[in-house]
Design an enzyme around this catalytic site. Sequence first.
Site, PDB file in Angstrom:
ATOM      1  N   LYS A 275       0.823  -1.213   0.000  1.00  0.00           N
ATOM      2  CA  LYS A 275       0.000   0.000   0.000  1.00  0.00           C
ATOM      3  C   LYS A 275       0.864   1.273   0.000  1.00  0.00           C
ATOM      4  O   LYS A 275       0.779   2.106   0.915  1.00  0.00           O
ATOM      5  CB  LYS A 275      -0.950  -0.005   1.198  1.00  0.00           C
ATOM      6  CG  LYS A 275      -1.933  -1.167   1.188  1.00  0.00           C
ATOM      7  CD  LYS A 275      -2.849  -1.157   2.388  1.00  0.00           C
ATOM      8  CE  LYS A 275      -3.806  -2.339   2.342  1.00  0.00           C
ATOM      9  NZ  LYS A 275      -4.698  -2.385   3.527  1.00  0.00           N
TER      10      LYS A 275
ATOM     11  N   ASP B 297     -10.202  23.603  -5.678  1.00  0.00           N
ATOM     12  CA  ASP B 297     -10.780  23.548  -7.023  1.00  0.00           C
ATOM     13  C   ASP B 297     -12.207  23.026  -6.891  1.00  0.00           C
ATOM     14  O   ASP B 297     -12.430  21.896  -6.443  1.00  0.00           O
ATOM     15  CB  ASP B 297      -9.933  22.626  -7.898  1.00  0.00           C
ATOM     16  CG  ASP B 297     -10.581  22.348  -9.242  1.00  0.00           C
ATOM     17  OD1 ASP B 297     -11.263  23.245  -9.768  1.00  0.00           O
ATOM     18  OD2 ASP B 297     -10.419  21.215  -9.770  1.00  0.00           O
TER      19      ASP B 297
END
Length: 353
Positions: A277, A332
């Site tokens: 991971k 954003d």
Amino acid sequence: MTHWQSTLLSSSAPIAEAIRIIDESSKQICLVVDDQGRLQGTVTDGDIRRAILRSHPLDLPVERIMNRTPITARPDEDRAALLARMKARRVHQLPIVAADGRVVGLAVVDEMMQVDQRGLDNWVVLMAGGLGMRLRPLTEDTPKPLLKVGNRPLLEIALEELVRQGFRRFYVSVNYLGEKIKEALGDGARWDADIRYLDETKRMGTAGALSLIPEPPEAPVMVMNADLLTKLNLKSLLDYHHDHRAAATIAVRDYEFQVPYGVVRVDNQRIVGIDEKPRQHFFVNAGIYVLNPEVIARIPRDSFVDMPDVFDGLIRDGLPTAAFPLREYWLDIGRMNDFDQANRDVELEFPDR
């Protein structure tokens, strides 16, 4: 040259402390001194952003990133001499240092020229022509830049922040529901600003509208997507652009994600390693740019052009480009969860003045 003492810090102070001083001061510099007040070096906003690009941790001592041989001035130099030296050496601040090495003042070009009072000459282009498809149904009758965040339209918040920073000249590119944007902003008189419009009659990408600027600009042009909220002072970006002598500069944002699986590294059929991971780290486009006039002139007239195409062309032709890492608040507003986040953030980050 007032209140310069607030910029002083020791060489063992962490980078995070330098960021705090720079953010709380208008001088955009820290003066690193020893116990006797003798200058050891300087740390500017640009030094910190370059450290971020190199992935330096913010608890690193400032001595690791400071400029150990800064340009300085003597106490007996007059205003004209200081300004001439700053212009010749392309610096924005000059520590004033006595013969024994002690700091006795700080000259800052913006304060000496009173730039903020007269306003900056650079045009800012706000790209507001998008369809806002990912925010439907909110954008069916309202262009995304006019969606209200808190009790104000998104574009109005961005515009007021830029005016507060000293920018007064704006182009707004419009297409989808563009008349509503023109009606909302008008000519900019209520902000003591000059707002003009670039009318897109077709899809032109993220850079094509810049070809519609009617007169060749004489100074670098700031370009910003109109669906952003950010606390970035564009003057810092402009200074960074000048300091790196770039033809075009792009603001970038640190982005990290974790692969939810073990990643197997192979060489042909052989396994050479397994990373459980792993975290991936990138700098991503933040939708804010500085473009020199000659870069604007390269954009084909009335054509579909995306901003990556502009930068790819500059890189291919060997023209200098720069990456400016954002460390300020930035959001954003592309999806509904971003819009919800903006409404949670707005009162803290952008209080209605």
